[in-house]
Design a protein around this motif. Structure first.
Motif, PDB file in Angstrom:
ATOM      1  N   UNK A  29       0.839  -1.200   0.000  1.00  0.00           N
ATOM      2  CA  UNK A  29       0.000   0.000   0.000  1.00  0.00           C
ATOM      3  C   UNK A  29       0.866   1.239   0.000  1.00  0.00           C
ATOM      4  N   UNK A  30       1.742   1.365  -0.974  1.00  0.00           N
ATOM      5  CA  UNK A  30       2.569   2.562  -1.050  1.00  0.00           C
ATOM      6  C   UNK A  30       1.680   3.773  -1.238  1.00  0.00           C
ATOM      7  N   UNK A  31       2.016   4.822  -0.546  1.00  0.00           N
ATOM      8  CA  UNK A  31       1.194   6.040  -0.560  1.00  0.00           C
ATOM      9  C   UNK A  31       1.603   6.877  -1.744  1.00  0.00           C
ATOM     10  N   UNK A  32       0.808   6.828  -2.804  1.00  0.00           N
ATOM     11  CA  UNK A  32       1.155   7.528  -4.034  1.00  0.00           C
ATOM     12  C   UNK A  32      -0.008   8.394  -4.468  1.00  0.00           C
ATOM     13  N   UNK A  33       0.251   9.411  -5.266  1.00  0.00           N
ATOM     14  CA  UNK A  33      -0.838  10.264  -5.722  1.00  0.00           C
ATOM     15  C   UNK A  33      -1.767   9.510  -6.654  1.00  0.00           C
ATOM     16  N   UNK A  34      -2.932  10.091  -6.840  1.00  0.00           N
ATOM     17  CA  UNK A  34      -3.928   9.457  -7.691  1.00  0.00           C
ATOM     18  C   UNK A  34      -3.419   9.353  -9.123  1.00  0.00           C
ATOM     19  N   UNK A  35      -3.839   8.269  -9.789  1.00  0.00           N
ATOM     20  CA  UNK A  35      -3.516   8.086 -11.183  1.00  0.00           C
ATOM     21  C   UNK A  35      -4.817   7.905 -11.960  1.00  0.00           C
ATOM     22  N   UNK A  36      -4.854   8.432 -13.192  1.00  0.00           N
ATOM     23  CA  UNK A  36      -6.042   8.316 -14.022  1.00  0.00           C
ATOM     24  C   UNK A  36      -7.279   8.823 -13.292  1.00  0.00           C
ATOM     25  N   UNK A  37      -7.102   9.846 -12.464  1.00  0.00           N
ATOM     26  CA  UNK A  37      -8.231  10.415 -11.752  1.00  0.00           C
ATOM     27  C   UNK A  37      -8.678   9.618 -10.541  1.00  0.00           C
ATOM     28  N   UNK A  38      -8.006   8.526 -10.259  1.00  0.00           N
ATOM     29  CA  UNK A  38      -8.380   7.703  -9.105  1.00  0.00           C
ATOM     30  C   UNK A  38      -7.641   8.171  -7.858  1.00  0.00           C
TER      31      UNK A  38
END
Length: 378
Positions: A29-38
């Protein structure tokens, strides 16, 4: 809200379900920014990290990964703990998604490790204007059609629950046992809407395994245990009266609820998830073993939501409609093999291979159902 009794079995069922769906999976569960609006949500046993504290009004997709050691849930709450969207039974290592339609306002995102308590909450702000999905005439009619279904099922739920309550209060154990799965059939059909309203759902439907320390136990399953295990309901009059009061309140609230079209799609998926994690394992009706009544009700409730959305799905994704029709037919046929008189075989009368056949049919249906929300939100 469910705390698995047979966690390994539930985890296996969900893992199988996920393998058949289009939901992404991940072991971390790496904390990453949203991708493709998710909007990513990193859930552990102690944290609930939402990648965005503010989103635009309209539909948002939350992608939740559980890197903890406990099964977790994810909720979006409006004020008053009204549930706008939810995902239950996210086992460790699994990633699941939920699409939610949110008008401008203040909300809370919550992860519930262990699937108990108020959860680890994070403020979420929604800003801007959006055109509600229900402004579309066909989607508006879909919601109206589904609400008619909910209203009709709620009316019968009141009648059958009152009959059950009367039998309990009269001490007529045999009649109460016969009425128990019938009343719960109508409850299970409307549960996606009933779960919107905070503490009422657990007051009605909590199992003994769901309880927190010191929590009062009320509802159907409390009486179920007294009927099948204690074989004594002489002191259950107040519990039965409370059940009737709570069911009446839920039906009133469900009839008045304003629903988003994506809630129909999410509700259909949630009903199948309940089959995969509770009915198949036998942990829902652990004393009465009447899980197949619930199984049938969940299938019926899911089909009602999908049928309400059918005109839109036929227009936007006819291939998906054909897949849904085939998988619903297969799941219904698999269940019909276990008819017994006017009802169903008890869960403990089915072999492991028979249960696996039912599980496979539900998992296969879950795959196309998991695609509906994205089609509706387009």
């Amino acid at each position: 809200m469910r705390t698995p009794i047979a966690l390994a079995a539930a985890g296996l069922a969900l893992a199988t379900l996920s393998a058949c769906s289009d939901e992404p999976q991940s072991g971390s569960a790496s904390y990453s920014p949203a991708q493709d609006g998710k909007i990513t949500v990193a859930a552990t046993d102690t944290e609930c990290k939402v990648a965005a504290g503010e989103v635009s009004a309209g539909t948002s997709t939350f992608t939740i990964t559980n890197a903890g050691s406990k099964v977790t849930e994810f909720y979006i709450y409006a004020p008053g703990d009204r549930v706008m969207g939810e995902v239950e039974n996210i086992v460790p290592g699994l990633t699941r998604e939920v699409i939610v339609e949110l008008p401008a306002g203040t909300y809370e995102a919550a992860c519930k490790p262990g699937m108990v308590g108020n959860g680890i909450r994070t403020p979420l702000r929604v800003s801007g204007d959006h055109k509600p999905l229900a402004d579309d005439a066909k989607l508006s009619e879909a919601v109206a059609g589904y609400k008619r279904y909910i209203t009709s099922q709620g009316a019968t739920l009141l009648v059958k629950t009152q009959e059950f309550v009367d039998a309990v209060k009269a001490g007529d154990i045999d009649r109460a046992k016969a009425l128990y799965p019938v009343a719960r059939t109508y409850w299970e059909r409307i549960e996606p809407v009933a779960e919107i309203f905070g503490d009422l759902d657990p007051a009605i439907d909590a199992r003994e395994a769901d309880l927190e320390d010191g929590q009062e136990w009320t509802g159907y399953h409390r009486i179920e245990k007294d009927l099948w295990i204690k074989k004594d309901v002489s002191k259950d009059g107040p519990i039965a009266d409370r059940l009737m009061t709570d069911v009446t309140t839920i039906v009133e609230k469900a009839n008045a609820a304003q629903l988003s079209p994506v809630q129909l799609a999410n509700g259909a998926k949630a009903l199948l998830d309940e089959v995969a994690t509770g009915k198949i394992t036998g942990e829902e009706e652990i004393w009465s073993h009447t899980d197949l009544w619930d199984f049938d009700a969940n299938l019926d409730g899911a089909k009602a939501a999908v049928q309400a959305l059918r005109p839109v799905l036929e227009e936007r994704s006819p291939d998906l409609v054909r897949a849904l029709d085939g998988k619903f037919a297969a799941a219904e046929a698999a269940l019909q093999a276990h008819r017994k008189g006017d009802g169903w075989k008890l869960h403990n009368e089915l072999s492991k291979s028979e249960l696996r056949g039912l599980s496979d049919a539900i998992n296969a249906l879950a795959e196309p159902i998991s695609k509906i929300a994205a089609v509706i939100a387009t």
